[in-house]
Design an enzyme around this catalytic site. Structure first.
Site, short mmCIF file in Angstrom:
data_model
loop_
_atom_site.label_atom_id
_atom_site.label_comp_id
_atom_site.label_asym_id
_atom_site.label_seq_id
_atom_site.Cartn_x
_atom_site.Cartn_y
_atom_site.Cartn_z
CB SER A 1 -0.97 -0.06 1.19
OG SER A 1 -2.02 0.88 1.06
CG ASP B 1 -6.32 -3.25 -3.65
OD1 ASP B 1 -6.81 -2.19 -3.23
OD2 ASP B 1 -5.23 -3.69 -3.26
CG HIS C 1 -5.83 -2.38 0.08
ND1 HIS C 1 -4.87 -2.27 -0.90
CD2 HIS C 1 -5.37 -1.62 1.13
CE1 HIS C 1 -3.89 -1.49 -0.50
NE2 HIS C 1 -4.16 -1.09 0.74
#
Length: 213
Positions: free
Chosen positions: A114, A182, A195
């Site tokens: 991320s 995602d 995610h």
């Protein structure tokens, strides 16, 4: 809104599971064979990162038989401040440069999840500016260090939503995973749970890295 939900959810992940997870110490051994450098996601709990860093480290210990493995947790806020990713970018580059100078034979596996993927992207010269929780590049790994980077493992990489990816020097050493739906890495994605699913990819990522050590 979905992206904000993803980032907020990271602060809630783990809970009781953290109490039972056997996490590695986030410290670099004096001169291990391989050091895993992990940049966690926004608000992600865990030693190296509950969703990605910790399980990848554990899996790589099993895959990299006969090699001494250490770890380093990138020191940065991993929050929503506009300079967060830039701080991680600088810390990662400074740490790897210092460690490479102290341990000339050490290899590195870079891991980013991320916002942490933005940190790694910037550090290898791929700007995350304009991406979710991204930033302009403030430091890059020097050419002398490049051969020591055995693998780059990216999960839920926000630059993917911009149509970008890792190209150039590190491309063949990079595994860049984006789960279907995602919203952080897939433009138009709507599955917040996707995610948070990257623990499922730890074994495959470790296999990829071990094959390049």
């Amino acid at each position: 809104m979905r992206i904000r939900l993803c980032l907020a959810a990271l602060s809630l992940v783990g809970g009781a599971g953290l109490a039972t997870l056997s996490a590695p110490p986030a410290s670099a051994a004096a001169c291990s064979d391989v050091e895993l450098v992990s940049a966690r996601g926004t608000f992600e709990p865990g030693t190296l990162g509950f969703i990605v860093g910790d399980p990848v480290f554990s899996a790589l210990q099993k895959k990299a038989a006969g090699k001494n493995l250490s770890s380093y947790k990138v020191n940065y806020p991993a929050d929503l401040s506009p300079t967060s990713a830039a701080q991680g970018n600088l810390d990662l580059v400074n740490h790897v440069k210092s460690q490479a100078a102290a341990c000339p034979n050490q290899k590195f596996v870079l891991v980013g999840y991320s916002q942490g993927a933005n940190v790694v992207d910037n550090s290898i010269g791929i700007s995350s500016a304009g991406a979710v929780v991204g930033s302009p590049i403030v430091a890059t790994l020097p050419a002398a260090v490049e051969p020591k980077i055995s693998a780059v493992l990216l999960f839920g990489n926000p630059i993917r939503a911009l149509g970008k990816s890792v190209t150039g020097t590190y491309q063949s050493r990079t595994l860049d995973l984006c789960a279907k739906g995602d919203p952080v890495c897939e433009n138009g994605g709507g599955d917040v749970g996707a995610h948070l699913s990257y623990r499922d990819n730890a074994d495959a990522a470790a296999t990829f890295a071990a094959g390049r050590l």
